[in-house]
Scaffold this active site. Structure first.
Site, PDB file in Angstrom:
ATOM      1  N   HIS A  37      39.946  32.982  39.388  1.00  0.00           N
ATOM      2  CA  HIS A  37      41.011  32.250  38.700  1.00  0.00           C
ATOM      3  C   HIS A  37      41.631  33.117  37.595  1.00  0.00           C
ATOM      4  O   HIS A  37      42.846  33.104  37.393  1.00  0.00           O
ATOM      5  CB  HIS A  37      40.463  30.968  38.068  1.00  0.00           C
ATOM      6  CG  HIS A  37      39.969  29.958  39.051  1.00  0.00           C
ATOM      7  ND1 HIS A  37      38.638  29.678  39.208  1.00  0.00           N
ATOM      8  CD2 HIS A  37      40.623  29.165  39.925  1.00  0.00           C
ATOM      9  CE1 HIS A  37      38.485  28.752  40.133  1.00  0.00           C
ATOM     10  NE2 HIS A  37      39.675  28.420  40.592  1.00  0.00           N
ATOM     11  N   VAL A 178      38.834  37.838  44.907  1.00  0.00           N
ATOM     12  CA  VAL A 178      37.984  38.573  43.963  1.00  0.00           C
ATOM     13  C   VAL A 178      36.541  38.344  44.394  1.00  0.00           C
ATOM     14  O   VAL A 178      36.110  37.205  44.608  1.00  0.00           O
ATOM     15  CB  VAL A 178      38.205  38.082  42.524  1.00  0.00           C
ATOM     16  CG1 VAL A 178      37.230  38.773  41.572  1.00  0.00           C
ATOM     17  CG2 VAL A 178      39.636  38.335  42.088  1.00  0.00           C
ATOM     18  N   LYS A 186      34.292  35.044  45.037  1.00  0.00           N
ATOM     19  CA  LYS A 186      34.199  34.168  43.867  1.00  0.00           C
ATOM     20  C   LYS A 186      34.634  32.763  44.240  1.00  0.00           C
ATOM     21  O   LYS A 186      35.673  32.558  44.861  1.00  0.00           O
ATOM     22  CB  LYS A 186      35.084  34.699  42.742  1.00  0.00           C
ATOM     23  CG  LYS A 186      34.650  36.033  42.160  1.00  0.00           C
ATOM     24  CD  LYS A 186      33.456  35.870  41.237  1.00  0.00           C
ATOM     25  CE  LYS A 186      33.141  37.170  40.512  1.00  0.00           C
ATOM     26  NZ  LYS A 186      32.001  37.028  39.595  1.00  0.00           N
TER      27      LYS A 186
END
Length: 292
Positions: A37, A178, A186
């Site tokens: 995020h 990511v 993630k």
């Protein structure tokens, strides 16, 4: 950074930002924020005069109430991360604020909404479209940022913006996955993994990554079967589905020659609870993309 719980208060603030000539970036989230995020927020901050991060655990996209109840809720930590990334605004409304009455709108964009996650989680993408369309109406962003981990969701959102007539108004920005150093994508759900479960979860991406070379000399079916077998061989992991699809239509391919853009999409149950983890690998990236 300012935190808003009221739609009207946020819209009044954004009116002033636009009056100053600022472009607005939106990063829609359900909270439990992580480095993935953060990468979206930082990119929005870089590319826009003002960034809104929405933190709203949307009940209409959960077909499993137990899954909704287990989802991590970490608003204070989320706000700190947003501020550290440079976001100007957090929008954290209540369910009543977003849905003062039941949302009876129905969105269906086959095949993107009917295959894979759409087939396994009835109503999920309808709920996603409900909340994202509301956020678009409320924020009216110039750009909206979505992570490629939820790769199928991006395809649905692209259909949504055309349907509601926002495709010329809003640019959908796709941001790379990511991963942790061991390859695990993630995800907010990673926080639910026990240490033992976290230790085995990277085997999902390991199998996907290895299958890219394997695919060069094997058929689509052979590649599919190897990925499923490799992951299921790990105690504590069980593949729910693995589909090798055309990257645009999301329909299955039978041959590597069927498309110039081919993606493998997977969902795996991890642990005894179990925790549902999703990932994907690009066997033939879209034009201009690099191999993962």
């Amino acid at each position: 950074m300012k935190v808003f719980k009221s739609i009207v208060d946020l819209q009044n603030e954004l009116f002033l930002a636009r009056k100053e000539g600022k472009k607005i970036g939106l990063v829609p989230t359900m909270g439990a924020l992580h480095e993935g995020h953060a990468s979206l927020i930082k990119r929005s901050v870089k590319e826009n005069g003002a960034t809104v991060v929405s933190i709203f655990l949307n009940p209409t996209q959960f077909n499993d109430k137990g899954d909704l109840e287990r989802y991590p809720r970490t608003l204070d930590a989320d706000c700190k991360l947003c501020e550290a990334c440079g976001a100007q605004y957090v929008f954290a409304p209540s369910v009543k604020e977003m849905y003062p009455k039941p949302d009876t709108r129905h969105f269906d964009f086959p095949p993107q909404t009917t295959v894979m996650e759409g087939a396994k989680r009835p109503g999920h993408f309808n709920g996603v479209c409900q909340v994202v369309s509301l956020l678009f109406y409320i924020v009216k962003p110039d750009r909206a940022y979505f992570g490629e981990k939820d790769w199928q969701q991006i395809a649905v959102i692209k259909r949504l913006v055309k349907y509601i007539g926002y495709d010329k108004r809003i640019t959908i920005v796709e941001c790379p996955i990511v991963r942790d150093a061991d390859g695990l994508a993630k995800s907010s759900r990673n926080a639910l993994l026990s240490p033992d479960e976290r230790a085995i979860a990277p085997n999902i991406y390991k199998a996907l990554k290895q299958s890219v070379d394997y695919a060069k000399s094997h058929t689509v079916k052979e590649t599919h079967d190897k990925v499923v077998a490799d992951i299921n061989a790990v105690d504590g992991l069980e593949v729910e589905y693995f589909e090798i699809v055309d990257g645009n239509t999301l329909l299955d391919v039978d041959s590597w020659d069927d498309s110039d853009y081919i993606v493998g999409c997977i969902t795996v149950y991890c642990g005894k609870t179990p925790i549902r983890l999703i990932d994907h690998i690009k066997y033939k990236p879209a034009e201009g993309e690099q191999q993962q």
